[in-house]
Design an enzyme around this catalytic site. Structure first.
Site, PDB file in Angstrom:
ATOM      1  N   ASN A   8     -17.390  13.455  23.227  1.00  0.00           N
ATOM      2  CA  ASN A   8     -17.430  12.847  21.898  1.00  0.00           C
ATOM      3  C   ASN A   8     -17.313  11.345  22.088  1.00  0.00           C
ATOM      4  O   ASN A   8     -16.241  10.847  22.417  1.00  0.00           O
ATOM      5  CB  ASN A   8     -16.262  13.399  21.058  1.00  0.00           C
ATOM      6  CG  ASN A   8     -16.152  12.722  19.702  1.00  0.00           C
ATOM      7  OD1 ASN A   8     -17.033  11.954  19.308  1.00  0.00           O
ATOM      8  ND2 ASN A   8     -15.068  13.004  18.988  1.00  0.00           N
ATOM      9  N   LYS A  10     -17.485   9.124  19.879  1.00  0.00           N
ATOM     10  CA  LYS A  10     -16.863   8.453  18.715  1.00  0.00           C
ATOM     11  C   LYS A  10     -17.682   7.206  18.365  1.00  0.00           C
ATOM     12  O   LYS A  10     -18.903   7.244  18.460  1.00  0.00           O
ATOM     13  CB  LYS A  10     -15.391   8.163  19.008  1.00  0.00           C
ATOM     14  CG  LYS A  10     -14.639   9.426  19.466  1.00  0.00           C
ATOM     15  CD  LYS A  10     -13.156   9.259  19.542  1.00  0.00           C
ATOM     16  CE  LYS A  10     -12.530  10.574  20.016  1.00  0.00           C
ATOM     17  NZ  LYS A  10     -11.057  10.540  20.006  1.00  0.00           N
ATOM     18  N   HIS A  91     -13.121  16.821  12.877  1.00  0.00           N
ATOM     19  CA  HIS A  91     -12.305  16.094  13.857  1.00  0.00           C
ATOM     20  C   HIS A  91     -11.119  15.448  13.135  1.00  0.00           C
ATOM     21  O   HIS A  91     -11.250  15.023  11.990  1.00  0.00           O
ATOM     22  CB  HIS A  91     -13.162  15.030  14.549  1.00  0.00           C
ATOM     23  CG  HIS A  91     -12.484  14.431  15.745  1.00  0.00           C
ATOM     24  ND1 HIS A  91     -11.495  13.471  15.626  1.00  0.00           N
ATOM     25  CD2 HIS A  91     -12.626  14.670  17.072  1.00  0.00           C
ATOM     26  CE1 HIS A  91     -11.066  13.152  16.846  1.00  0.00           C
ATOM     27  NE2 HIS A  91     -11.730  13.869  17.733  1.00  0.00           N
ATOM     28  N   GLU A  93      -9.907  12.640  13.322  1.00  0.00           N
ATOM     29  CA  GLU A  93     -10.183  11.277  12.838  1.00  0.00           C
ATOM     30  C   GLU A  93     -10.974  11.315  11.529  1.00  0.00           C
ATOM     31  O   GLU A  93     -10.805  10.444  10.674  1.00  0.00           O
ATOM     32  CB  GLU A  93     -10.906  10.475  13.936  1.00  0.00           C
ATOM     33  CG  GLU A  93      -9.947  10.171  15.084  1.00  0.00           C
ATOM     34  CD  GLU A  93     -10.597  10.036  16.450  1.00  0.00           C
ATOM     35  OE1 GLU A  93     -11.829   9.907  16.547  1.00  0.00           O
ATOM     36  OE2 GLU A  93      -9.838  10.073  17.446  1.00  0.00           O
ATOM     37  N   GLU A 161      -7.462  20.309  19.316  1.00  0.00           N
ATOM     38  CA  GLU A 161      -7.133  18.938  19.684  1.00  0.00           C
ATOM     39  C   GLU A 161      -5.824  18.537  18.995  1.00  0.00           C
ATOM     40  O   GLU A 161      -5.845  18.136  17.824  1.00  0.00           O
ATOM     41  CB  GLU A 161      -8.248  17.982  19.250  1.00  0.00           C
ATOM     42  CG  GLU A 161      -9.591  18.283  19.881  1.00  0.00           C
ATOM     43  CD  GLU A 161     -10.480  17.050  19.956  1.00  0.00           C
ATOM     44  OE1 GLU A 161     -10.973  16.768  21.044  1.00  0.00           O
ATOM     45  OE2 GLU A 161     -10.659  16.371  18.919  1.00  0.00           O
ATOM     46  N   GLY A 167      -6.322  10.295  22.730  1.00  0.00           N
ATOM     47  CA  GLY A 167      -6.326   8.877  23.078  1.00  0.00           C
ATOM     48  C   GLY A 167      -4.980   8.321  23.484  1.00  0.00           C
ATOM     49  O   GLY A 167      -4.797   7.103  23.540  1.00  0.00           O
ATOM     50  N   SER A 207      -6.955  13.682  25.653  1.00  0.00           N
ATOM     51  CA  SER A 207      -6.572  13.057  26.934  1.00  0.00           C
ATOM     52  C   SER A 207      -6.954  13.884  28.155  1.00  0.00           C
ATOM     53  O   SER A 207      -6.245  13.879  29.158  1.00  0.00           O
ATOM     54  CB  SER A 207      -5.073  12.727  26.946  1.00  0.00           C
ATOM     55  OG  SER A 207      -4.779  11.769  25.937  1.00  0.00           O
TER      56      SER A 207
HETATM   57  P1  13P Z   1      -9.588  11.510  24.182  1.00  0.00           P
HETATM   58  O1  13P Z   1     -10.206  12.367  25.262  1.00  0.00           O
HETATM   59  O2  13P Z   1     -10.013  10.066  24.256  1.00  0.00           O
HETATM   60  O3  13P Z   1      -8.126  11.708  24.079  1.00  0.00           O
HETATM   61  O4  13P Z   1     -10.216  12.034  22.791  1.00  0.00           O
HETATM   62  C1  13P Z   1     -10.201  13.390  22.513  1.00  0.00           C
HETATM   63  C2  13P Z   1     -11.029  13.631  21.298  1.00  0.00           C
HETATM   64  O5  13P Z   1     -10.650  13.291  20.203  1.00  0.00           O
HETATM   65  C3  13P Z   1     -12.338  14.269  21.488  1.00  0.00           C
HETATM   66  O6  13P Z   1     -12.883  14.650  20.266  1.00  0.00           O
END
Ligand code: 13P
Length: 249
Positions: A8, A10, A91, A93, A161, A167, A207
């Site tokens: 992803n 983002k 997601h 976010e 997640e 992150g 992560s």
């Molecule tokens: P990270 O791997 O940067 O922690 O992000 C995970 C994520 O949100 C994937 O959708």
């Protein structure tokens, strides 16, 4: 079941980053695991072309309606037309930045299915919810609210997640990941029957890095990963793909 390594991107990536796709393709000419990259919408058509056929592409969100007066939004049909075969939905976010509720995610999932896309539906608890002992309750409610009837291994992937692991460099213990993944498999089995539930891929996200991927992929009911930061560079993502391909079945 073919395991899935999903990236992803983002809100990262411009034309110059297509070089990462070329490098990934060169490193994995005939992958045994499925490889998926979900770039920003502006890059989807170009990336899809560059990635095919070894690497699949997907969107990061879609609107629930097939078309209409929704400035700035993108329909599932448009993603499909740009070369996507997947779309990430719900997601954390999106849930926090855009107030998406489970019912919105379910409506978007139906739209994705109508366009022939595979939905990657995301669930996960916040740190406060985990600390309060609410993790399985939260995941169960998100699953039942976000996944509409009609789910199959061919149209649905679930990504667990934990919000606090995204992150942050923090990862749940392997026991904590196993507990949630075993629970999700059982919930899906109750709802869809054991045979259908057994084929739906359950990804862990939050992560995931080259140095922790192997131990995560050895956890029961982990069928792949949804990777953010470590999917942006081919060398890192390639190491994660290799770990998935050599994980126990
Ligand atoms: P990270 O791997 O940067 O922690 O992000 C995970 C994520 O949100 C994937 O959708």
């Amino acid at each position: 079941m073919r395991k899935l390594a999903a990236g992803n991107w983002k809100m990262n990536g411009t034309g110059a980053d297509l070089a990462e796709i070329e490098a990934l393709k060169a490193a994995h000419p005939a992958p045994s695991a499925e490889i998926l990259i979900c770039p920003p919408a502006t890059l989807l058509a170009r990336l899809s072309e560059a990635a095919a056929p070894a690497i699949a592409s997907g969107g990061q969100d879609c609107h629930a309606a097939p078309s209409g007066a929704h400035t700035g939004d993108i329909s599932a049909d448009m993603l499909q037309d740009a070369g996507a075969s997947y779309v990430i939905l719900g997601h954390s976010e999106r849930r926090s930045d855009h107030n998406e509720a489970d019912a919105d995610v379910a409506a978007k999932t139906r739209a994705a299915w109508a366009a022939g896309l595979i939905a990657v539906v995301c669930v996960g608890e916040t740190e406060a919810q985990r600390d309060a002992g609410q993790t399985l309750g939260v995941i169960g409610a998100q699953l039942s609210g976000s996944v509409p009837g009609g789910a199959t291994p061919e149209n649905l992937v679930i990504a667990y997640e934990p919000v606090w692991a995204i992150g942050t460099g923090r990862v749940p213990s392997l026991d904590q990941i196993a507990e949630v993944h075993d629970f999700m498999r059982a919930e899906l089995a109750t709802r869809l029957g054991a045979d259908i539930a057994a084929g739906i891929r359950l990804l862990y996200g939050g992560s995931v890095k080259p140095d922790n991927a192997s131990e995560i992929f050895a956890v029961s009911n982990v069928d792949g990963a949804l990777v953010g930061g470590a999917s942006l560079k081919a060398a890192d993502f390639s190491a994660i793909i290799a770990a998935l391909e050599t994980a126990p079945a």
